[in-house]
Design an enzyme around this catalytic site. Structure first.
Site, short mmCIF file in Angstrom:
data_model
loop_
_atom_site.label_atom_id
_atom_site.label_comp_id
_atom_site.label_asym_id
_atom_site.label_seq_id
_atom_site.Cartn_x
_atom_site.Cartn_y
_atom_site.Cartn_z
N MET A 51 112.76 -10.19 25.67
CA MET A 51 113.08 -9.78 26.90
C MET A 51 112.36 -10.09 27.99
O MET A 51 111.11 -10.49 27.74
CB MET A 51 113.10 -8.14 26.83
CG MET A 51 114.08 -7.46 25.82
SD MET A 51 114.15 -5.75 25.82
CE MET A 51 114.84 -5.49 27.52
N HIS A 52 112.56 -10.08 29.40
CA HIS A 52 111.80 -10.05 30.50
C HIS A 52 111.41 -11.49 30.96
O HIS A 52 110.97 -11.75 32.03
CB HIS A 52 110.34 -9.25 30.38
CG HIS A 52 110.38 -7.84 29.88
ND1 HIS A 52 111.62 -7.14 30.17
CD2 HIS A 52 109.76 -7.34 28.69
CE1 HIS A 52 111.32 -6.13 29.46
NE2 HIS A 52 110.36 -6.03 28.51
N ASP B 153 115.94 -7.89 22.23
CA ASP B 153 115.53 -7.90 20.98
C ASP B 153 115.45 -6.50 20.43
O ASP B 153 116.13 -6.05 19.22
CB ASP B 153 114.34 -8.60 20.45
CG ASP B 153 113.41 -8.35 21.56
OD1 ASP B 153 113.23 -7.29 22.36
OD2 ASP B 153 112.22 -9.16 21.35
#
Length: 484
Positions: A79-80, A236
């Site tokens: 992520m991110h 995830d």
């Protein structure tokens, strides 16, 4: 047949799943990280694509008939990560990853200038999130920012290269600080706070919805004989939850991968920003989740393995499956800063209590316990935000260790269940989302719970000893913070 791909930090995993829901084959390709400056963590976006295609190449070579029968693909991803594309759809720079800590000043700026942030995004501004990274780029790399056409998360970039479509799912989008998490749509107010607008964002879909079709060229490359739908997929952690059947409110798991996550499903948007708890969309419509996040969980053991030039299994073997007592050495696992509960990108890892008699075993045990203590911090943070968690499934690379599972049970004071397919949970969850998008089945019929392989119960004497050790450990962060 269904294919799941997990675009991780250290590698890409691909799994083939049959109609019975069983994983019949797996493949993996490694990825390299770059740390060009202190607190920086970057990757080449095209390396994700090469690894993903290579992993499926391996599956197609070893299992051509099964790969040919794939009708649905799901993607999971770290992520991110800020993947910045120009108008031609090419990366402008290496992606800035989830464990990058350079944007702490921009986080403070975002908090000051956007008082509605917590209510809309459901989270504190942390350097790991995507939005502060863009403020950093605007300030330090203005020419790159001027060329910016789209911002994608890692799996969205892989999807773009597999399908030609720029799409993101709700669970991953919730980790950007640009999503109105309760309403499940981009927030114009939050985008404007970072100099962006909706034109910079991908189209949004739910994780179980169709997002695009696999390109004919790749379908031909892999011998797939029918049109292949690509699902929205998931970040995830949400994908791991789908793989574990954690879709009902109250379902919880503990993942010790590169990072660590304590995850709980909710039936509503339940922000708890004051506790540095993340409140995100789940990968299914009408579901959300809360997370406590540790930035260096199994990564702490991997770091020690590198320092000691000894494989992790060889470090663990002399300790057996049960710790008689807490290690006299204590370890703070803040090698990449920490999120929950400290929200401190500058926090650092440390050993405390070393003596001339201290040896490798005490240090290894201290690392396992330090991560477990950090998980207890997360348990406490989630407990203050909602109802208590009474048991967890245990997944990720750390789940291979019976010793670590027992330490976690003793430290958390709740049963810890090691489950089947615990190490491919995100890729399995992605495959399940691919199936839902392809077939339209009900999530309850597809997202079943895995078989529990073993249960580690908290031992009363160990719980008491670890309770004392935890409270001593809790004193270390504030004391050391004064010195740094």
């Amino acid at each position: 047949m269904y294919l799941g791909m997990d675009i991780g930090t250290s590698g890409v995993k691909a799994v083939l799943v049959n109609e019975a829901g069983a994983v019949i084959a797996t493949a993996a390709r490694e990825l390299a990280l770059s740390h060009p400056a202190p607190l920086w963590s970057e990757q080449d976006p095209d390396a994700w694509v090469d690894a993903a295609i290579g992993a499926v190449d391996d599956l197609a070579a070893a299992h051509p008939r099964e790969t040919a029968a794939v009708c649905g693909i799901g993607l999971s991803g770290q992520m991110h990560g800020a993947t910045l594309l120009d108008a031609a759809g090419r990366p402008l720079r290496p992606a800035i990853l989830w464990n990058d800590g350079r944007s702490h000043a921009e986080c403070a700026e975002l908090e000051r200038h956007c008082p509605a942030l917590h209510a809309i995004a459901g989270n504190l501004a942390m350097p790991g999130f995507t939005a502060p990274k863009l403020l950093w780029v605007a300030r330090h790399e203005p020419e790159t920012f001027r060329k910016l056409a789209k911002v994608l998360l890692p799996k969205a970039y892989v999807r773009y290269r597999l399908t030609g479509e720029i799409v993101e799912d709700m669970s991953d989008a919730a980790g950007t600080l640009w999503l109105d998490v309760g309403r499940r749509r981009w927030s114009e107010e939050l985008l404007q706070a970072t100099g962006l607008d909706i034109s910079h964002m991908p189209r949004l879909v739910e994780g179980s919805q169709a997002s695009a079709m696999l390109s004919p060229e790749l379908a031909q490359r892999w011998g797939m004989t029918q049109s292949v739908v690509v699902a929205g997929g998931a970040g995830d952690c949400a994908a791991s939850a789908i793989g574990l059947g954690a879709i009902a409110p109250g379902d919880a798991f503990l993942s010790l991968g590169t990072s660590g996550v304590l995850f709980r499903v909710t039936d509503r948007f339940a922000p708890a920003a004051a506790s540095a708890v993340h409140a995100f969309c789940h990968a299914l419509p009408g579901r959300w989740h809360q997370m406590g996040v540790m930035l260096a969980a199994a990564a702490s053991l991997a770091w020690l393995s590198d320092v000691m030039a000894t494989p992790a299994p060889a470090l663990l073997a002399p300790l057996g499956d049960v710790a008689d007592r807490p290690s006299p050495v204590k370890f703070l696992p803040y090698l990449d800063g920490e999120r929950t509960p400290h929200n401190d990108a500058a926090a650092s890892g440390t050993f405390v209590g070393l003596r001339s008699a201290s040896g490798r075993n005490e240090m290894v045990q201290a690392v396992l316990e330090g991560v477990a203590f950090a998980a207890r911090d997360n348990l406490n943070a989630l407990g203050s935000a909602s109802s208590n968690i009474t048991e967890v499934d245990f997944v990720g690379g750390g789940s291979r260790s019976a010793l670590w599972a027992q330490i976690c049970a003793d430290v958390l004071g709740i049963p810890v269940h090691r489950v089947e397919e615990g190490e491919v949970g995100a890729a399995l969850g992605a495959a399940r989302l691919g199936r839902l998008a392809a077939t339209g089945e009900e999530p309850l019929d597809v997202c079943t719970r895995p078989r529990r392989l073993s249960t580690f119960m908290p031992r009363p004497s160990a719980v008491a000893a670890y309770d004392d050790a935890y409270h001593q450990w809790r004193k270390l962060y504030p004391a050391l913070k004064e010195c740094t």
